[in-house]
Design an enzyme around this catalytic site. Sequence first.
Site, PDB file in Angstrom:
ATOM      1  CG  HIS A  31      69.745 -15.055  30.760  1.00 27.28           C
ATOM      2  ND1 HIS A  31      70.511 -14.266  29.910  1.00 27.28           N
ATOM      3  CD2 HIS A  31      70.418 -16.217  30.907  1.00 27.28           C
ATOM      4  CE1 HIS A  31      71.599 -14.933  29.568  1.00 27.28           C
ATOM      5  NE2 HIS A  31      71.571 -16.116  30.158  1.00 27.28           N
ATOM      6  CG  ASP A  33      70.954 -19.793  30.712  1.00 35.00           C
ATOM      7  OD1 ASP A  33      71.789 -19.124  30.073  1.00 35.00           O
ATOM      8  OD2 ASP A  33      70.617 -19.528  31.877  1.00 35.00           O
ATOM      9  CG  HIS A  64      73.196 -17.283  26.900  1.00 33.08           C
ATOM     10  ND1 HIS A  64      73.794 -17.606  28.109  1.00 33.08           N
ATOM     11  CD2 HIS A  64      74.186 -17.311  25.980  1.00 33.08           C
ATOM     12  CE1 HIS A  64      75.079 -17.826  27.911  1.00 33.08           C
ATOM     13  NE2 HIS A  64      75.347 -17.666  26.631  1.00 33.08           N
ATOM     14  CG  ASP A 169      75.052 -15.904  32.142  1.00 30.30           C
ATOM     15  OD1 ASP A 169      74.729 -16.359  33.252  1.00 30.30           O
ATOM     16  OD2 ASP A 169      74.628 -16.363  31.059  1.00 30.30           O
TER      17      ASP A 169
HETATM   18  C1  DX5 Z   1      75.480 -20.836  32.515  1.00 31.57           C
HETATM   19  C2  DX5 Z   1      74.285 -20.020  32.091  1.00 31.57           C
HETATM   20  C3  DX5 Z   1      73.867 -19.046  33.130  1.00 31.57           C
HETATM   21  C4  DX5 Z   1      73.457 -19.651  34.417  1.00 31.57           C
HETATM   22  C5  DX5 Z   1      73.901 -18.763  35.528  1.00 31.57           C
HETATM   23  O1  DX5 Z   1      75.789 -21.749  31.532  1.00 31.57           O
HETATM   24  O2  DX5 Z   1      74.573 -19.291  30.901  1.00 31.57           O
HETATM   25  O3  DX5 Z   1      72.886 -18.144  32.643  1.00 31.57           O
HETATM   26  O4  DX5 Z   1      72.094 -19.844  34.561  1.00 31.57           O
HETATM   27  O5  DX5 Z   1      73.676 -19.413  36.716  1.00 31.57           O
HETATM   28  P1  DX5 Z   1      74.352 -18.980  38.066  1.00 31.57           P
HETATM   29  O6  DX5 Z   1      73.824 -17.625  38.444  1.00 31.57           O
HETATM   30  O7  DX5 Z   1      73.944 -20.057  39.009  1.00 31.57           O
HETATM   31  O8  DX5 Z   1      75.847 -18.950  37.844  1.00 31.57           O
HETATM   32 ZN    ZN Z   2      73.112 -17.587  30.318  1.00 31.49          ZN
END
Ligand code: DX5
Ligand code: ZN
Length: 215
Positions: A31, A33, A64, A169
């Site tokens: 994934h 970000d 994403h 997520d």
């Molecule tokens: C948040 C992102 C996530 C993030 C999740 O804005 O979209 O994908 O990396 O991280 P954790 O698992 O630490 O909540």
């Molecule tokens: Zn994400």
Amino acid sequence: MKLAPSILSCDPLDWREAVVQMSEAGVDWIHLDVMDGQFVPPITFGDAVAAALCRSVKTPLEAHLMTLTPERHFEAFVRAGCRRVIFQVESTAHSHRLVQEIQRAGAEAGVAINPGTPVEAVRPLLQDIDLVLVMTVNPGWGGQEMIRSCLEKVREVRKWSPGVEIEVDGGVDPLTAPRLLEAGATTLVTGSFLVSSGTIAERIAELREACGSKL
Ligand code: DX5
Ligand code: ZN
């Protein structure tokens, strides 16, 4: 049940190594970000980094897009090699058209929904999308606690569509993961938990064990 670890909390200079380790651990997706400093305050990276990471592993990568104008750059991420592009339903007035365009470009299309957006916003799209991403934190940062009320959203989407892929997520760890799966999620994103201690492979094994090896 699928696992889609995020590189967000890993050291940026180690991202290539991180995706290789995730891939060797046999995860289903990786994934990415993508944040533009507009839809959310932080800026992460763009399609050039995504392309370098896509070239590094056989595991499929998904982008994403936490960006204000996904229409302007989804294609660059498809060209970079991302096999799925997920945009925020809040970021466009023409979500159905964007789903069609992503699919026409050759990738799977996913729609993400923020904790504060009524879940009904994704309902009209369910027949046409490849995945719903239910945000279980407010996007922008890793390491936040899961917002409990989002479990209800997962249950609602699952009720409307027994077959749709539901990804979650934010705040996914060995305690929250089983509850998310029980609510109807099929794909788990996890970020900060992976770097909380030990190695990425150890944390993935721990998450799998907590979910009864369903991942
Ligand atoms: C948040 C992102 C996530 C993030 C999740 O804005 O979209 O994908 O990396 O991280 P954790 O698992 O630490 O909540
Ligand atoms: Zn994400």
